[in-house]
Design a protein around this motif. Structure first.
Motif, PDB file in Angstrom:
ATOM      1  N   GLU A  27      -0.246  17.265  41.535  1.00  0.00           N
ATOM      2  CA  GLU A  27       0.158  15.976  41.149  1.00  0.00           C
ATOM      3  C   GLU A  27      -0.702  15.013  40.994  1.00  0.00           C
ATOM      4  OE1 GLU A  27       3.938  13.116  41.759  1.00  0.00           O
ATOM      5  OE2 GLU A  27       2.433  13.214  43.425  1.00  0.00           O
ATOM      6  N   ASP A  28      -1.765  15.230  41.998  1.00  0.00           N
ATOM      7  CA  ASP A  28      -2.981  14.454  41.808  1.00  0.00           C
ATOM      8  C   ASP A  28      -3.975  14.709  40.398  1.00  0.00           C
ATOM      9  OD1 ASP A  28      -2.432  13.205  44.118  1.00  0.00           O
ATOM     10  OD2 ASP A  28      -3.547  14.372  45.339  1.00  0.00           O
ATOM     11  N   VAL A  29      -4.054  15.846  40.181  1.00  0.00           N
ATOM     12  CA  VAL A  29      -4.908  16.554  39.041  1.00  0.00           C
ATOM     13  C   VAL A  29      -4.166  15.777  37.666  1.00  0.00           C
ATOM     14  CG1 VAL A  29      -5.400  18.360  37.681  1.00  0.00           C
ATOM     15  CG2 VAL A  29      -5.498  18.524  40.244  1.00  0.00           C
ATOM     16  N   VAL A  30      -2.749  16.065  37.484  1.00  0.00           N
ATOM     17  CA  VAL A  30      -2.162  15.685  36.398  1.00  0.00           C
ATOM     18  C   VAL A  30      -2.123  14.250  36.330  1.00  0.00           C
ATOM     19  CG1 VAL A  30      -0.216  15.814  34.917  1.00  0.00           C
ATOM     20  CG2 VAL A  30      -0.642  17.683  36.408  1.00  0.00           C
ATOM     21  N   TYR A  53       8.376  21.697  34.412  1.00  0.00           N
ATOM     22  CA  TYR A  53       7.918  23.236  34.165  1.00  0.00           C
ATOM     23  C   TYR A  53       7.397  23.583  35.662  1.00  0.00           C
ATOM     24  CZ  TYR A  53       5.715  27.429  32.124  1.00  0.00           C
ATOM     25  OH  TYR A  53       5.376  28.562  31.611  1.00  0.00           O
ATOM     26  N   THR A  54       6.853  22.883  36.395  1.00  0.00           N
ATOM     27  CA  THR A  54       6.361  23.429  37.744  1.00  0.00           C
ATOM     28  C   THR A  54       7.495  23.416  38.679  1.00  0.00           C
ATOM     29  OG1 THR A  54       4.208  22.011  37.232  1.00  0.00           O
ATOM     30  CG2 THR A  54       5.009  22.557  39.553  1.00  0.00           C
ATOM     31  N   ARG A  55       8.439  22.581  38.373  1.00  0.00           N
ATOM     32  CA  ARG A  55       9.719  22.744  39.243  1.00  0.00           C
ATOM     33  C   ARG A  55      10.238  24.140  39.082  1.00  0.00           C
ATOM     34  NH1 ARG A  55      11.721  21.341  44.123  1.00  0.00           N
ATOM     35  NH2 ARG A  55      10.735  18.893  43.566  1.00  0.00           N
ATOM     36  N   ALA A  80       3.778  17.974  43.544  1.00  0.00           N
ATOM     37  CA  ALA A  80       2.999  17.152  44.739  1.00  0.00           C
ATOM     38  C   ALA A  80       2.786  18.242  45.771  1.00  0.00           C
ATOM     39  CB  ALA A  80       3.695  15.883  45.207  1.00  0.00           C
ATOM     40  N   GLU A  81       3.591  19.283  45.862  1.00  0.00           N
ATOM     41  CA  GLU A  81       3.842  20.506  46.830  1.00  0.00           C
ATOM     42  C   GLU A  81       2.795  21.445  46.604  1.00  0.00           C
ATOM     43  OE1 GLU A  81       8.087  20.496  48.438  1.00  0.00           O
ATOM     44  OE2 GLU A  81       8.197  20.511  46.474  1.00  0.00           O
ATOM     45  N   TYR A 136       5.290  38.168  42.035  1.00  0.00           N
ATOM     46  CA  TYR A 136       4.153  38.209  41.066  1.00  0.00           C
ATOM     47  C   TYR A 136       3.159  37.187  41.043  1.00  0.00           C
ATOM     48  CZ  TYR A 136       7.324  40.919  37.891  1.00  0.00           C
ATOM     49  OH  TYR A 136       8.154  42.088  37.593  1.00  0.00           O
ATOM     50  N   TYR A 137       3.653  36.046  41.879  1.00  0.00           N
ATOM     51  CA  TYR A 137       2.676  34.956  41.934  1.00  0.00           C
ATOM     52  C   TYR A 137       2.454  34.619  43.456  1.00  0.00           C
ATOM     53  CZ  TYR A 137       3.343  34.312  37.049  1.00  0.00           C
ATOM     54  OH  TYR A 137       3.551  34.617  35.613  1.00  0.00           O
ATOM     55  N   PRO A 138       1.272  34.454  44.132  1.00  0.00           N
ATOM     56  CA  PRO A 138       1.200  33.924  45.166  1.00  0.00           C
ATOM     57  C   PRO A 138       1.527  32.482  45.197  1.00  0.00           C
ATOM     58  CG  PRO A 138      -0.756  35.490  45.046  1.00  0.00           C
ATOM     59  CD  PRO A 138       0.119  35.117  43.593  1.00  0.00           C
ATOM     60  N   VAL A 139       1.999  31.857  46.249  1.00  0.00           N
ATOM     61  CA  VAL A 139       2.299  30.407  46.112  1.00  0.00           C
ATOM     62  C   VAL A 139       1.164  29.514  46.624  1.00  0.00           C
ATOM     63  CG1 VAL A 139       3.967  28.523  46.518  1.00  0.00           C
ATOM     64  CG2 VAL A 139       4.678  30.709  46.164  1.00  0.00           C
ATOM     65  N   PRO A 140       0.380  28.933  45.978  1.00  0.00           N
ATOM     66  CA  PRO A 140      -0.748  28.205  46.265  1.00  0.00           C
ATOM     67  C   PRO A 140      -0.366  26.808  46.994  1.00  0.00           C
ATOM     68  CG  PRO A 140      -0.939  28.530  43.768  1.00  0.00           C
ATOM     69  CD  PRO A 140       0.374  28.807  44.263  1.00  0.00           C
ATOM     70  N   ARG A 141      -0.491  26.896  48.329  1.00  0.00           N
ATOM     71  CA  ARG A 141      -0.051  25.961  49.140  1.00  0.00           C
ATOM     72  C   ARG A 141      -1.231  25.983  50.447  1.00  0.00           C
ATOM     73  NH1 ARG A 141       6.013  24.463  50.353  1.00  0.00           N
ATOM     74  NH2 ARG A 141       4.929  22.529  50.755  1.00  0.00           N
ATOM     75  N   PRO A 142      -1.435  24.863  51.093  1.00  0.00           N
ATOM     76  CA  PRO A 142      -2.549  25.135  52.112  1.00  0.00           C
ATOM     77  C   PRO A 142      -1.910  25.634  53.487  1.00  0.00           C
ATOM     78  CG  PRO A 142      -2.485  22.671  51.248  1.00  0.00           C
ATOM     79  CD  PRO A 142      -1.391  23.648  50.720  1.00  0.00           C
ATOM     80  N   GLU A 143      -0.624  25.739  53.537  1.00  0.00           N
ATOM     81  CA  GLU A 143      -0.013  26.792  54.872  1.00  0.00           C
ATOM     82  C   GLU A 143       0.249  27.810  54.455  1.00  0.00           C
ATOM     83  OE1 GLU A 143       3.681  24.060  53.093  1.00  0.00           O
ATOM     84  OE2 GLU A 143       1.249  24.002  52.960  1.00  0.00           O
ATOM     85  N   ASN A 144       0.316  28.054  53.112  1.00  0.00           N
ATOM     86  CA  ASN A 144       0.274  29.606  52.844  1.00  0.00           C
ATOM     87  C   ASN A 144      -1.261  30.150  52.946  1.00  0.00           C
ATOM     88  OD1 ASN A 144       2.998  29.141  52.365  1.00  0.00           O
ATOM     89  ND2 ASN A 144       2.676  29.130  50.022  1.00  0.00           N
ATOM     90  N   GLU A 145      -2.270  29.430  52.479  1.00  0.00           N
ATOM     91  CA  GLU A 145      -3.454  29.958  52.526  1.00  0.00           C
ATOM     92  C   GLU A 145      -3.874  30.302  54.205  1.00  0.00           C
ATOM     93  OE1 GLU A 145      -7.355  31.172  51.480  1.00  0.00           O
ATOM     94  OE2 GLU A 145      -5.436  30.972  50.400  1.00  0.00           O
ATOM     95  N   ALA A 146      -3.394  29.240  54.902  1.00  0.00           N
ATOM     96  CA  ALA A 146      -3.561  29.294  56.466  1.00  0.00           C
ATOM     97  C   ALA A 146      -3.007  30.769  56.876  1.00  0.00           C
ATOM     98  CB  ALA A 146      -3.146  28.384  57.037  1.00  0.00           C
ATOM     99  N   LEU A 147      -1.729  31.102  56.602  1.00  0.00           N
ATOM    100  CA  LEU A 147      -1.175  32.369  56.917  1.00  0.00           C
ATOM    101  C   LEU A 147      -1.962  33.645  56.221  1.00  0.00           C
ATOM    102  CD1 LEU A 147       1.277  33.800  58.308  1.00  0.00           C
ATOM    103  CD2 LEU A 147       2.643  33.328  56.315  1.00  0.00           C
TER     104      LEU A 147
END
Length: 368
Positions: free
Chosen positions: A133-136, A152-154, A162-163, A308-319
């Protein structure tokens, strides 16, 4: 079952690695749980004679000369620049957003400088930029954000802008000129005979054995290999010991239109605000095939199903980092590819990562 190297998955990562290791003199067994090679890039002629991509459109583009040269050993190419329109407010408008998009949507007649000034007025500066959201909002402001991106993102991710990490929206530029190409990479081509033909040639080597319809987890204890290359979900390899990594899946609805030579003006039309599907792709644009009918596919994102797609979120990256730490302890296994590295890779990025990983793999094998 004994082999020098066992490769799990016959998509881009597995097939590229298989070829590199085979040419280095290794005996390679490559397996896949599906009944075909090529992974999600697999293509085939449907029952109506149209070449389609069963797992959605795959458009090859890269700025890396070494990658296009490496793949050119296994295919000739068809020049193709992908174009996408978005259905917004009753119009089909270019995406990424460009001068044409803005002028037509708002009834303006701005030149490039005028578009730049207009965007500067409507944007909502964000600092720091952490989310999509910040980017857009920082780039195009709230109205364009809501019309082209939020819905589209939803649908695509099941999350609000924002998530999601900033990297997702950062993939889509904004232009002040009339360039309506989806990608601006130096090399934009499609394999002339299709992806499956390219993979078939890639795997055609006396040191490579291909076995399909084999689930690695059903045979992992019965295969004796000096080294394993794993291209599947990294959390599955470690039996989900830290919990499941989130992935986004897709359902594809294919349709053939027998008396329609062309269904839509461009390869893909996005539907950010209407319908349950995100986009419709017409394959003949991508392949250049001549046929009296046409075949299309609608994509319905969903939470469950094939990853198909990894979900790019900080908590997922940490896992993922916890699983990556386990992977780094395994000198007998190489993890490479979108699912094994939990990265939202394009095809050329998978090839690049695999060529790099193949060097490390050979070094680890030699040390044994």
């Amino acid at each position: 079952m004994r082999t020098d190297v066992l490769i799990v998955g016959a998509g881009f990562a597995g097939s590229v690695c298989a070829r590199v290791l085979a040419e280095a003199g290794r005996q390679v067994l490559i397996i896949d749980k599906r009944d075909h090679i090529g992974g999600n890039a697999y293509d085939k002629v449907d029952e109506h004679g149209v070449l389609i991509h069963p797992y959605g459109p795959h458009i090859f583009h890269t700025n890396a000369k070494r990658i296009i040269e490496w793949l050119s050993r296994f295919t000739d190419w068809r020049f193709y620049e992908h174009r996408v329109l978005a259905s917004v407010d009753g119009q089909l408008l270019p995406i990424p957003i460009n001068r044409t998009t803005i002028n037509r949507l708002y009834g303006l007649d701005l030149d490039e400088e005028g578009v730049a000034a207009w965007l500067e007025r409507v944007r909502e500066p964000r600092d720091p930029i952490r989310t999509s959201e910040d980017v857009v909002l920082n780039s195009v402001g709230r109205d364009l954000c809501d019309k082209f991106f939020r819905g589209y993102t939803r649908k695509q991710w099941g999350l609000d802008l924002a998530e999601l990490s900033a990297s997702v929206a950062a993939r889509i530029p904004t232009r002040t000129n009339d360039d309506d190409r989806y990608f601006t990479d130096t090399y934009q081509f499609m394999p002339a005979d299709g992806y499956t033909a390219m993979f078939r040639r890639m795997l055609d080597h006396p040191n490579i054995t291909v076995q399909l319809n084999i689930d690695y987890f059903a045979i992992r204890d019965s295969v004796q290999a000096n080294h394993t290359v794993f291209t599947g979900p990294i959390d599955a390899f470690f039996d989900y010991c830290y919990g499941k990594l989130p992935y986004r899946s897709l359902r594809f609805e294919h349709q053939h239109l027998p008396d329609t030579e062309q269904y839509q003006a461009v390869g893909t039309v996005n539907y950010p605000n209407d319908h349950d599907y995100t986009r419709i792709t017409e394959f003949k644009h991508l392949t250049g095939q001549q046929h009296s009918g046409t075949s299309i596919v609608r994509e319905y994102p969903q939470a469950e199903g094939e990853p198909y797609y990894p979900v790019p979120r900080p908590e997922n990256e940490a896992l993922f980092k916890r699983y990556e730490a386990l992977a780094e302890q395994r000198r007998d296994v190489t993890f490479v590819g979108r699912l094994a590295q939990y990265r939202y890779y394009n095809m050329d990025q998978v090839v690049g990562a695999t060529l790099k990983a193949s060097i490390t793999t050979q070094e680890n094998i030699r040390k044994k």
